[in-house]
Design an enzyme around this catalytic site. Sequence first.
Site: not given
Length: 280
Positions: A185, A231
């Site tokens: 991610s 993220h």
Amino acid sequence: MHCYRHPDVETGIRCARCEKPICPQCMVSAAVGFQCPDCVRGGSGTGHAPHANTPRTIVGGRVAADGRLVTKILIGINLALFIAVRAADPRLVDQLDMIGLAYSDELGIIGVADGEWYRLVTSAFLHQEAAHFVFNMLGLWVIGGIVEPELGRIRYTALCLLSGLSGSALVYLLSPANQAALGASGIVFGLIGAWVVLARRHRYDMRPVLIFVALSLVFTFARPGVSWQAHIGGLVAGALLAYAFVHAPRARRALVQYGACGLLLAIDLGIVLARSAALT
């Protein structure tokens, strides 16, 4: 984007003068960069043979025939580890995931603070759940397919690795020391950040891009168990590097671009050292 003279041909190159997208067939070497046939015929630049120099992207990278080669390699690495975890040795998760400091019955004291720095990188290529793997690989394929042709292979590789590393560094800094994290991610969000910068540079309609980013962030914070630190770390790193790549002065392009990579790496290492000192 597609060549203005050949709408069926995708390209990551723009005319150095008018900024219209041009494919390798339409590129004409000029004193600086490449120009389109219209600008050359108009006498706005000095043209040479179209293949006299290697075509370059907007950030100075080489235009490659396969605009997804590095993306395919990254997906291949993720797939190999996913298969290894699912079919060969599930203990790989405990050996390669991102964890600050913890105790394992099988492995003893583990984590980055115990000297296992490789986890900062290996965790970005490691997946345990099929849905997590598919989602990240889909994002890598789609967004990577947009960003890689624009940056060229070397800069794209640097951006992916540093985005993944920055995501891991932020996880290490802000997460509980014994909380594990894994997945690509950080890399995917780094590509999203780069996509925003590139779209802005090309003066695209930013509304669809910003809506996508907003939805991605909502998903990040609304779904339990998602490592938002990875993220956000990847997103910020990718956007900053892409900005440095795109806006580097042409005369000092390589110095500024690779200097930005070195600076981000130094920041990540500083975060890791500071957190390790606090945990040990």
